[in-house]
Every structure is written in structure tokens, then in C-alpha cells.
Design a protein around this motif. Sequence first.
Motif, PDB file in Angstrom:
ATOM      1  N   ILE A   1       0.574  -2.013 -16.285  1.00  7.05           N
ATOM      2  CA  ILE A   1      -1.654  -0.977 -16.627  1.00  7.05           C
ATOM      3  C   ILE A   1      -2.151  -2.237 -15.216  1.00  7.05           C
ATOM      4  N   ARG A   2      -1.156  -2.892 -15.568  1.00 13.90           N
ATOM      5  CA  ARG A   2      -1.949  -4.104 -14.731  1.00 13.90           C
ATOM      6  C   ARG A   2      -1.503  -3.056 -12.740  1.00 13.90           C
ATOM      7  N   PHE A   3      -0.479  -3.144 -12.538  1.00 12.74           N
ATOM      8  CA  PHE A   3      -0.901  -1.590 -11.484  1.00 12.74           C
ATOM      9  C   PHE A   3      -2.141  -1.336 -10.632  1.00 12.74           C
ATOM     10  N   ASN A   4      -1.868  -0.536 -12.237  1.00 17.61           N
ATOM     11  CA  ASN A   4      -3.234   0.574 -12.170  1.00 17.61           C
ATOM     12  C   ASN A   4      -4.925   0.114 -11.885  1.00 17.61           C
ATOM     13  N   ILE A   5      -4.352  -1.618 -12.351  1.00 19.60           N
ATOM     14  CA  ILE A   5      -6.056  -2.120 -12.460  1.00 19.60           C
ATOM     15  C   ILE A   5      -6.424  -2.272 -10.825  1.00 19.60           C
ATOM     16  N   LEU A   6      -4.962  -2.784 -10.599  1.00 21.85           N
ATOM     17  CA  LEU A   6      -4.880  -3.667  -8.781  1.00 21.85           C
ATOM     18  C   LEU A   6      -5.264  -2.955  -8.107  1.00 21.85           C
ATOM     19  N   GLN A   7      -4.662  -0.893  -8.250  1.00 23.63           N
ATOM     20  CA  GLN A   7      -5.311  -0.043  -7.506  1.00 23.63           C
ATOM     21  C   GLN A   7      -6.329  -0.061  -7.347  1.00 23.63           C
TER      22      GLN A   7
END
Length: 771
Positions: free
Chosen positions: A321-327
Motif C-alpha cells: 500500500i505504501r508503494f502504491n501511495i508513493l507512486q
Amino acid sequence: MRDYIKKDPWNIIEEGFDPALNRISESIFSIGNGKMGQRANFEEKYSGSSLRGSYVAGVYYPDKTRVGWWKNGYPEYFAKVLNAVNWIGIDVHVDGEELDLATAKVESFTRVLNMREGLLQRQFIATLPSGKKIQVRSTRFTSIVDADNGVIRYEVTPLNFSGSVRFTPLLDLNVFNQDSNYDEQFWIEVSRAVSNGKAALTGETKKTQFHVAAAFDLALSLDGAEQALQAETMSQEKKVANVVEIQVAQDKTVSLFKFAAIVSSLYSDKTQIQSDAEKSAAAARAKGFDTMLKEHSEAWVQKWAECDITIEGDVAAQQAIRFNILQMNQTYTGEDERLNIGPKGFTGEKYGGVTYWDTEAYCLPFYLKTTDPKVARQLLVYRYKHLQKAIENAAKLGFKNGAALYPMVTINGEECHNEWEITFEEIHRNGAMSFAIYNYINHTGDSAYLAEYGLEVLIAISRFWRQRVQWSERRNAYLMLGVTGPNEYENNVNNNWYTNLMAQWTLNYTRESLAYVQQQHPERYAAIMAATKFGEHEDELSIWADIAEKIALPRDEQTGVFIQHDGYMEKDLQPMSAIPKGEYPIHKHWSWDRILRSCYIKQADVLQGIYTFEGNYDKETIRKNFDFYEPLTVHESSLSPCIHSILASSLGYEDLAYKFYLRTARLDLDDYNHDTDDGLHITSMAGTWMSVVEGFGGARVKQGQLHLAPALPKQWQSYSFRICFRGALIKVAVTEQAIILENESDVGLNLSVYGSEKSLPARQILTVARD
């Protein structure tokens, strides 16, 4: 599916170098700042398989459409997101021997995307063919404080020798797009300059004549002590470089700092653009690496304070989820209404264009709930500014009187997609545009947007729907023939339920909006009536009301479910479990004819509509449709699993909800569809966020009020998320026992939790027992 990314809550980690995975990693470890982005290519030369990619927001090329059979109405071009100047390049030679990880023996290779700070780091030990062994560490970021700047610290340590290290930092415009029709290059050199420790290069795009200038300013240190830089210069067509050589003792570290600036003519006058880039690079050099990194990291910390999602007990889910938010945050910042969200963001070139219907249907909810309302507003203004182009697009297809068809794919408002079943038929995108206006106003309370921008868009879209339907005496209904719904595995169908539903809703909402603006903003209403010539050709309000009342939205009498489109129930309705495992994904194993005749759904049509208007249906209706269509859906669109996850959560199907969440969350990290090498699925990442907040969190906005009904997946110990809502910032923490609501703002809020009204004053905490 691949599983080589190490699980970590705040970092994306690759350990060991596998050339077969390199292009996938180049996508996964991409960085960006909303204005530019960079794939995770190596700074040093690499002769192995690589998709080099550096992208500048808003810069494109109109590549000639190539089709075997030209049809009237086809767009003349397909807009390509251009691979721009290579600003990261630093060729490295050790005692005259080139460093190339395709030929060196590589050990202890690690690549890390530090999500907390928006930082790409890489380190490895390489033994060159001569036997010389070096350690390399690189750190790179594209600043979200100084958005024109990208910065690199590149460090080399000789491990078994003393000798010379030669760096050749460069700017190179000899770049290609992987999907260019004729292996054409799209850049013409305008000017270049190079001197000791500095270089600049300006290019112009063919046809569109965008200018992009890149510049760098260098610094050098040896074991932390700054060194005087004496560089040879290199200048040739489309390429400039410095050559910096230094003697380095064994176990000592030489560090090259490359302060780059990339400036486009969207923001700088062409007559001074190269000078602006040079000044920006010099300012970054003067600020220094440590200060720039500190400011960049602190800005990311602030971003995370507003939009982070925490998950306890499930590292894979937390990382994803953090990877998605980052992108999402690396792709779009909302600072420029001319920019939008491409399906690959700044991570690849596939699909072209900069926006699809994905923006309104999937991305808008993320920005609505995680940041200042002006960011989401900019997405809507972008479409408003393209309204005249949308009217022109419709006119090319024979529509009249100001009817608008927004493009399926665009970069400047013109349609640039060249597959007939999408260009001409996937018209449901118009519904996403109109619903986005309602969604924004319902969430923010900014009803003034209707008068300022929204109503004109709604009128034009409603005029399109009015002309697109036809009356059937036999069925005593308005029909919509020859369309393609979100499910692209069925083309040229009649009465796609989702498309008809969106048309019906838009016609009703436009009528309501007209009445509102007339009452609340009479002067603006009069201006809109005059500009649109509303009602001059026919009694539009009455006709729209008649269409909305009588449009075909059939329900199957036998099953009680909504019929996806005419004829669907006559198909051989075998569940997807009947497909042999070796034939997945079906689009890579079956003929298109077989797919079109099958019952299998690429992504939800009926369920997409039920998700959009969930409040209009009782639980039993939702359950019947979900239970019917879910087994028939193969989820070969990246946008599909999140909708199923959200609906499964609302129905209490916990295992299915979690399954679909994990699939959408780790779609790229685990390369589910074997296509991550082309770039990340940015817009489906917004769907991942929706799966947590709207799915497990049960967040809805109903008639201007925030509603929450959180559930806790059994795989998690707890989780939390934040919602920005009408000036308030609410942290929602979900544990096994309770829901803890913390108002982190100075704005009080009334909301509903499990259907019970609650008051949450400013800076207060409220605990509610789990339902």
C-alpha cells in the motif's frame, strides 16, 4: 507471478542482480516528482537489456496513426509520452577499463527504494574482467521541493588496488521510444554548451516544438573532502559531457555529485530556457547535496503525515500500500491544470497519452481524500479546459449542437486512440467525467464549482447521450447500440448496462444542476444559457427526463441480476474455473474471436455501476449480482480487482476482499500480469488505496456526510488511514476491539460510524466499539 522483492514496511528491496529481472526493476524503482520522472536505469553504462526512460510532464509527440484499414473519424495521430534527455548518465572507467554490469562479475548487489524519503539507492561490488574489484554506491532523487532538479551522489571505492577512476557525466538526447512506429527519433538539437564542471543541452520535439533544456553542475569529493574539479569537455551532436579523472587509493572513496536541472517550455520561455536550466543546476549545486536531500526528505515526511496507511501484522500488505501511495504522489501533485495522470505515470511509455477515464473513476477519490481539495479540482479543471476539444471530437463522429465526447486517450483534449472498438464505442468514459463533478462536490461541498465550470460540461455530455440513444417502438425504451463497456472482452454490444446507467444518471444530475445554478447563481446561469444556446433547438429538459425514465436497463427475470448487455445471458455461462490453468491469461492464449464469443469478463461492467451507485441498491441486489458476475470475471484488467475487493468487503466476503486487495496491491511488485517491465499500473494503484479506505474502511460520503463502517481483515492485527474531508483531517485506526477516530485538524466534524451519528470536535479523539 514473481516474488523477488524483499518484504519491508518502508522500503522496496532487491538483493542480488538478475539481468532477466532488470527491466522489471527499472519500472518498480522509478522515481518522480509530478513534473518529471525517471526509470531506475543505472547511471553507468549497461549493455544488457534495459528500457531507458526519462520523462517530462506534458511533453509529447503526435506519432502518425498506423492502422491497416482507415475508417472515417479515426484520429490522425497517437500521442506518445516521449523519452527525453538522459540526465542520469555517468560512464565509469577504472584504470581505463569500463564498468558495465553486463560484463563484470557482480556480487552483493542491492537496490532500495526508500519510500519514506522518496529516495533511490543502489550499491554493489563488481569485479572487472581485469580482476580489479570496486564497490559502488549511488543515491538519487527527483526533488519535490525544487521540482526542476534531479540529484545524484555516485561513490566508487577501489577494494583491491589503487588507481584511477574516470567519471564521464553526460547529457544525451540520442534517445528512442520503444514504441515508435519507424524507429524514429523525436528530438532535434537546438543548442548545447559545456565547460569545466558544467554542461547544458536543449532539444526540440518534432512537430509539437516543445523545448526541453537539461543542465548539470558537478562537485567532487575524496573521502568527504571536496576536491578541485578539473574536467575535460566533450561536445557532439545531441550529447555533452565532462570527463573527470582522479587517483584513488585502495579503500578510499571518491564521490561525484551531479546536480541536474530539466526545464520545459511549458514553464520557461524558449529564448532563455537553456539559461534557466543552467541557473537551476547552479542553484542546486550551491545548496548542496545534504541540504537538498534534507528538504526533500522532510517534504516527503509531511506528505506521509497526510496520506499514510499503516497495517500491523502483514508486511506484504503494508509494503504494497505504501508503494502504491508513493507512486501516486510521485506522478501527480495538482500544481498545474495542464497536467494529468497517465496510466504508466513516469515509469514507462506503453499506452501513450496522459489521461484515460481512469483518472476520474479511480484516481480522483485518492486525491479527494488525501490532500487539499484544490488538487482534485485541478483534475476537473483540466477536463473543463478541454471541453471545446471534446465537442470537436463528437462533431467528427456526426454529433451536433454542442454535444461532447471526451476522448478515451488524450494529451491535449483531442482523441488519439486508434482502436475502433475503443475510439468510437467505449463511450462510458463520458459518464466518468460527469460523475467526477458530482463526486468532487459531494466530498468537498464546493457547490460553486457547478456554476464556475461543471454545468457547461454536464450540458455538453447530456447532449451527447441524447443523440447517442434511439427510441425502439418494439421495446418501448431508449436503446444504446454498438458500444463497448469497461469490459473490453465484449465489443460492439447493445445496451451495455453500465453505459446506459451512466447516461441515465448524467441526464438526471444535469437537470438537477441546472435548477441549482439557476437558483443560486442566476447571473452565471444566464451566461451559460446564452453560451450553450440551451433549449433553442428543442425542449432539452423534457427530452432528457424522458430518456432517463425509459432507457433500457434490463434485469434477468430468472436470476434477478442486471443483464450486462443484450444477448449476454444466451452465452455459455461457464465459470472461469472451467478455463484450464495453462490458458491464463486468456488474451495471450485465445483468439480474439473466441474471447468475444465467451462469457468471460476482463473487468466489471455491472459491478462497476453498482460500486458507483452503491447507495441505490439493497444488499440482496448487490449480493445477487456479485455472486453471478464474480465467477465469470478473469480480472485481466488492472482496474478490476479493486472494485471486486470493495464490494466483497461491503458484503462481508472477507476472504475474497483480501484476495482481491492483495492482487491489486502487489500487481507490479510481484509482476502478476508479466508486464511490469513496460511500466507500472499507476491508475490501478489508486484502486488499491480505495480497496483499503472504501473497502475495509467502509468509507463513503452520503449526502455530504462522511460514513465509516470499518472491518478488520483476519490477516491484520490493526490498520489506520487518514481522510481529508471538508477541511478536517481524520485519522481512523481500526483494532480488534475498537475504532479510534482522531481529529488532527482545527475543524470539527459530524460523521456516521456503523450508521450511528457521532460528533468529533477539533483536536479530539473518539473511540467507538467495533460493530
